[in-house]
Design an enzyme around this catalytic site. Structure first.
Site, PDB file in Angstrom:
ATOM      1  N   THR A 104      -6.507  -6.844  -6.641  1.00  0.00           N
ATOM      2  CA  THR A 104      -7.826  -5.854  -7.281  1.00  0.00           C
ATOM      3  C   THR A 104      -8.151  -4.846  -6.219  1.00  0.00           C
ATOM      4  O   THR A 104      -9.045  -3.807  -6.690  1.00  0.00           O
ATOM      5  CB  THR A 104      -8.822  -6.868  -7.450  1.00  0.00           C
ATOM      6  OG1 THR A 104      -9.447  -7.483  -6.175  1.00  0.00           O
ATOM      7  CG2 THR A 104      -8.888  -7.870  -8.562  1.00  0.00           C
ATOM      8  N   GLY A 105      -7.455  -4.664  -4.922  1.00  0.00           N
ATOM      9  CA  GLY A 105      -7.673  -3.790  -4.039  1.00  0.00           C
ATOM     10  C   GLY A 105      -6.952  -2.474  -4.554  1.00  0.00           C
ATOM     11  O   GLY A 105      -5.880  -2.629  -5.555  1.00  0.00           O
ATOM     12  N   LYS A 148     -13.001 -13.300  -7.933  1.00  0.00           N
ATOM     13  CA  LYS A 148     -12.733 -12.456  -9.117  1.00  0.00           C
ATOM     14  C   LYS A 148     -12.083 -13.143 -10.174  1.00  0.00           C
ATOM     15  O   LYS A 148     -11.419 -12.637 -10.906  1.00  0.00           O
ATOM     16  CB  LYS A 148     -12.096 -11.185  -8.568  1.00  0.00           C
ATOM     17  CG  LYS A 148     -12.916 -10.289  -7.546  1.00  0.00           C
ATOM     18  CD  LYS A 148     -12.605  -9.118  -7.643  1.00  0.00           C
ATOM     19  CE  LYS A 148     -13.617  -8.199  -6.743  1.00  0.00           C
ATOM     20  NZ  LYS A 148     -13.035  -6.859  -6.777  1.00  0.00           N
ATOM     21  N   ILE A 199       2.792  -7.303   3.303  1.00  0.00           N
ATOM     22  CA  ILE A 199       2.942  -5.829   3.634  1.00  0.00           C
ATOM     23  C   ILE A 199       1.820  -5.276   4.854  1.00  0.00           C
ATOM     24  O   ILE A 199       2.065  -4.351   5.383  1.00  0.00           O
ATOM     25  CB  ILE A 199       2.583  -5.122   2.474  1.00  0.00           C
ATOM     26  CG1 ILE A 199       3.372  -5.692   1.171  1.00  0.00           C
ATOM     27  CG2 ILE A 199       2.735  -3.462   2.322  1.00  0.00           C
ATOM     28  CD1 ILE A 199       4.840  -5.477   1.278  1.00  0.00           C
ATOM     29  N   THR A 200       0.804  -6.000   4.637  1.00  0.00           N
ATOM     30  CA  THR A 200      -0.466  -5.678   5.665  1.00  0.00           C
ATOM     31  C   THR A 200       0.048  -5.277   7.058  1.00  0.00           C
ATOM     32  O   THR A 200       0.922  -5.932   7.696  1.00  0.00           O
ATOM     33  CB  THR A 200      -1.425  -7.034   5.668  1.00  0.00           C
ATOM     34  OG1 THR A 200      -1.822  -7.045   4.355  1.00  0.00           O
ATOM     35  CG2 THR A 200      -2.630  -6.498   6.766  1.00  0.00           C
ATOM     36  N   GLU A 201      -0.475  -4.247   7.680  1.00  0.00           N
ATOM     37  CA  GLU A 201      -0.225  -3.926   8.866  1.00  0.00           C
ATOM     38  C   GLU A 201      -1.445  -4.297   9.899  1.00  0.00           C
ATOM     39  O   GLU A 201      -2.576  -4.243   9.520  1.00  0.00           O
ATOM     40  CB  GLU A 201      -0.152  -2.232   9.064  1.00  0.00           C
ATOM     41  CG  GLU A 201       0.336  -1.592  10.198  1.00  0.00           C
ATOM     42  CD  GLU A 201       0.343  -0.190  10.018  1.00  0.00           C
ATOM     43  OE1 GLU A 201       0.359   0.397   8.750  1.00  0.00           O
ATOM     44  OE2 GLU A 201       0.417   0.507  10.946  1.00  0.00           O
ATOM     45  N   TYR A 238      14.748   4.070   4.259  1.00  0.00           N
ATOM     46  CA  TYR A 238      14.725   4.967   3.234  1.00  0.00           C
ATOM     47  C   TYR A 238      16.005   5.946   3.310  1.00  0.00           C
ATOM     48  O   TYR A 238      16.809   6.374   2.501  1.00  0.00           O
ATOM     49  CB  TYR A 238      13.467   5.731   2.722  1.00  0.00           C
ATOM     50  CG  TYR A 238      12.436   4.757   2.679  1.00  0.00           C
ATOM     51  CD1 TYR A 238      12.535   3.371   2.266  1.00  0.00           C
ATOM     52  CD2 TYR A 238      11.022   5.270   2.774  1.00  0.00           C
ATOM     53  CE1 TYR A 238      11.487   2.437   2.502  1.00  0.00           C
ATOM     54  CE2 TYR A 238       9.773   4.361   2.680  1.00  0.00           C
ATOM     55  CZ  TYR A 238      10.010   3.175   2.559  1.00  0.00           C
ATOM     56  OH  TYR A 238       9.106   2.246   2.314  1.00  0.00           O
ATOM     57  N   GLU A 285      15.897  -1.303  16.278  1.00  0.00           N
ATOM     58  CA  GLU A 285      14.987  -0.343  17.181  1.00  0.00           C
ATOM     59  C   GLU A 285      14.864  -1.318  18.462  1.00  0.00           C
ATOM     60  O   GLU A 285      15.003  -2.412  18.562  1.00  0.00           O
ATOM     61  CB  GLU A 285      13.738   0.046  16.449  1.00  0.00           C
ATOM     62  CG  GLU A 285      12.809  -0.935  16.073  1.00  0.00           C
ATOM     63  CD  GLU A 285      11.560  -0.534  15.047  1.00  0.00           C
ATOM     64  OE1 GLU A 285      11.809   0.658  14.537  1.00  0.00           O
ATOM     65  OE2 GLU A 285      10.323  -1.002  15.346  1.00  0.00           O
ATOM     66  N   HIS A 289       5.405   1.650  16.443  1.00  0.00           N
ATOM     67  CA  HIS A 289       5.651   0.161  15.982  1.00  0.00           C
ATOM     68  C   HIS A 289       4.909  -0.788  17.442  1.00  0.00           C
ATOM     69  O   HIS A 289       5.408  -0.375  18.434  1.00  0.00           O
ATOM     70  CB  HIS A 289       6.783  -0.328  15.774  1.00  0.00           C
ATOM     71  CG  HIS A 289       7.314  -0.254  14.347  1.00  0.00           C
ATOM     72  ND1 HIS A 289       8.810  -0.021  13.934  1.00  0.00           N
ATOM     73  CD2 HIS A 289       6.791   0.326  13.179  1.00  0.00           C
ATOM     74  CE1 HIS A 289       8.739   0.353  12.499  1.00  0.00           C
ATOM     75  NE2 HIS A 289       7.667   0.672  12.080  1.00  0.00           N
TER      76      HIS A 289
END
Lengths: 380, 290
Positions: free
Chosen positions: B17-18, B43, B96-98, B159, B209, B247
């Protein structure tokens, strides 16, 4: 984030690790006053976020308050490895019988906190590890089980500490070091040297303390310790603007999106014979304002002679970046040639925007390699 | 085949929902991923464009048979969300959160050993199996289906290399972004092992890296356990020591963790290393043509 010695020692003190009493001084008068309060002799220690202070003359003993004033005068303003000294730590001088080394590191390889302890303290730990690895005791702590007192005992016995009083004190300090490491979410807590006084008292004489930037949101007290004046002025400006920027020493300004691609761009510029002026990561978003902010930081470096934008759109959209470049060019007077390589999401639209506007100092290249070559040529 | 995500993936998005969770969750659905549920405490009972939202992950699993979770909740709550997903029996957790604190990740990594589950991330772009499923933020249009497995610590660099492969006419079985933090769930070795076992994958590109020793560990694994050819690329040859290059994981301390040390370790074990993304892609193309 690295902490100063005095900040690390304050955290040690709060968690029960013995340290010498001391005061912070920003000028010679404060150093004199501190020496008076503490009682001489005192040690005047430069507070900088880099090693090699002793060799650079940043640590001096003072026998009187007037002497502390004079030593502080010598040390304040000194440049130690590119770091200017703005403050000194004055602490009561210690008598030293023996120097040990104790640290706790976030070992990312083993994915566990790592204790290291040796009786050969006071020197560079890499030297000990290379010359007498058997003297360096290493011990991992399981992150789920946490610390148990036997682990501290194991360190002191394995290292061959013989005095029972020292054994007890060091094992106890190891436990407290684990407490402070965990409580502050540290990446490194190092005590070098961990001294033994002639009276048999064990104390932390120095501190190297690094905390995890990602954890600062829940450690307001640590977040406040950040010295906004420290470090490179351009890096400071970048931080204020929310741009990830690392100053390098060449002429080609590098701007990319994402840490990996930007790092790779810096490499490629070097491989085609250029010298990158910086690493600058727009991050995931890369909206027009972000581009303007990044350009304003990069162009403030007088060494920059050309700028290479290497953008691969994912979340970042090529048209947004192109708008940002055009907006920056209309707001600021940038004379340096700018080479742009756009690929990925909305890249075609971005390239069209740039070609339609066609500012004279803008060059669009098709690939990362061609872009790097062009930017290097233009910087020559 | 492909690895980690495919047509059997039944995805629950924690934080659907974000704004970001919704944007990317729906984008993944539009790609063809089976998005079966969202979770946002408080929710439950709502829906996001027809996707039912639950209060807990366990409810989402019970009601929808979700087997994979994508986490989009803010960093302060991400560790909790990971534990909740693991506890609910989710087999593949993709975070995925950073900005997840490193100490949290130490504990999660240790906890993962006690579970029969795989975690990708945090701070990663997710996993894409072209023509099958996309879970995360990877722009799928850059990639084609094919036989090259791609595993990387970086997002945009992935990518770049994927784009170069596509230009050379090569496609991918699966693209896995393992994340750029000092401690992540699945390491190079775990993903390489999956590629080795995957029939669709014929070649593998590993994008590393500076910082840490995961590339070195991967080098040993490739030498002793892998029959499929691996080509590597390492970013950060010119990075100065002691500086974090964007990073949290990309920092060199002392002599360990340099790009050169990683390149040497890989080449000693017969892994070809490209000095630029273009060269890495060309090396794979040469192998594929051979």
């Amino acid at each position: 984030m690295d902490l100063y010695e005095f900040q690390g020692k304050e955290l040690f003190r709060r968690h029960g690790i013995p340290v010498s009493e001391g005061r912070l001084a920003m000028n010679p008068a404060q150093a004199r006053e501190a020496a008076q309060q503490l009682g001489c002799p005192v040690v005047v220690k430069a507070q900088v976020l880099t090693g090699g202070r002793g060799k650079a003359g940043g640590i001096k003993v003072a026998d009187s308050p007037a002497d502390a004033d004079a030593r502080a005068r010598d040390i304040l303003g000194m440049d130690i490895g590119g770091h200017v000294v703005h403050k000194v730590w004055i602490e009561r001088a210690s008598e030293i019988a023996r120097e040990y080394y104790l640290s706790l590191t976030f070992d990312r390889g083993a994915k566990k906190p790592l204790f290291m302890f040796t009786r050969q303290g006071g020197i560079d730990i890499e030297e000990v590890a290379a010359s007498s690895p058997e003297a360096l005791v290493r011990f991992h702590v399981d992150p789920l089980e946490g610390y148990h007192p036997w682990q501290g005992r194991r360190l002191v016995y394995a290292a061959g500490v013989e005095d029972p009083g020292e054994q007890k004190q060091i094992a106890s300090i190891a436990g407290k070091l684990f407490d402070v490491f965990l409580a502050c979410e540290a990446m490194l807590c190092e005590i070098n040297p961990l001294i033994v006084t002639p009276q048999g008292e064990v104390r932390a004489l120095d501190s190297k303390f690094t905390v995890d930037d990602n954890a600062l949101f829940r450690h307001a007290d640590l977040a406040e310790m950040r010295d906004l004046e420290a470090g490179d002025p351009l890096e400071r400006l970048a931080r204020e603007k929310g741009v990830t920027y690392v100053k390098l020493d060449g002429e080609v300004g590098v701007l990319g999106n994402g840490a990996g691609l930007t790092m790779s761009t810096v490499d490629v510029v070097t491989f085609v014979g250029g010298r990158p002026a910086n690493f600058c990561d727009l991050g995931g978003g890369g909206d027009a304002q972000g581009v303007v902010d990044a350009l304003s930081v990069i162009t403030r470096d007088p060494q920059v002679r050309s700028i290479f934008f290497n953008i691969f759109g994912g979340i970042t959209r090529g048209d947004e970046v192109a708008r940002g470049i055009l907006q920056a060019l209309s707001q600021m007077s940038i004379e340096d040639p700018i080479v742009v390589r756009l690929d990925g999401t909305n890249a075609e639209e971005g390239r069209r925007l740039l070609q339609d506007a066609a500012p004279p100092n803008l060059h669009v290249e098709a690939t990362m390699l061609d872009g790097a070559r062009r930017a290097v040529e233009l910087a020559a | 085949m492909a690895i980690l995500v495919d047509t059997d993936t039944r995805l629950v998005v924690q934080g659907l929902t974000g704004s970001e969770g919704k944007f990317h969750g729906l984008r993944n659905r539009a790609y063809g991923t089976q998005l079966v549920a969202g979770v946002t405490p408080g929710k439950g009972g709502q829906d996001v464009e027809g996707v039912p939202v639950f209060d807990t992950v366990v409810a989402a699993v019970t009601e929808t048979g979700a087997n994979t979770s994508m986490i989009f909740v803010p960093a302060p709550f991400a560790a909790d969300a990971i534990y909740e997903a693991l506890d609910a029996g989710i087999a593949i957790v993709i975070c995925i959160t950073e900005g997840v604190p490193a100490h949290e990740m130490l504990r999660i990594h240790a906890y993962l050993r006690t579970r029969d589950a795989t975690m990708i991330g945090p701070n990663c772009p997710g996993v894409l199996s072209p023509e099958k499923a996309n879970v995360g933020i990877i722009p799928a249009e850059i990639f084609r289906e094919g036989s090259v497995g791609l595993v990387s610590r970086s997002g945009t660099l992935t990518y770049q290399i994927g784009h170069e492969l596509t230009q050379l006419g090569l496609g991918n079985s699966t693209i896995v972004g393992i994340g750029g933090d000092p401690v992540v769930g699945a390491s190079f070795v775990e993903v390489l092992a999956r590629f080795e076992a995957d029939p669709q994958t014929e070649h593998v590109v590993m994008v590393g890296e500076i910082g840490g020793d995961e590339e070195e560990k991967a080098a040993s694994f490739i030498e002793s356990e892998m029959s499929k050819p691996v080509v590597a690329y390492i970013a950060g040859f010119t990075a100065p020591p002691g500086k974090t290059m964007g990073h949290a994981g990309a920092i060199i301390s002392g002599s360990a963790g340099t790009a050169q040390a990683k390149k040497d370790a890989l080449e000693e074990r017969g892994v070809r290393v490209g000095t630029t993304p273009t060269e890495a892609a060309e090396l794979v193309a040469a192998l594929a043509r051979a």
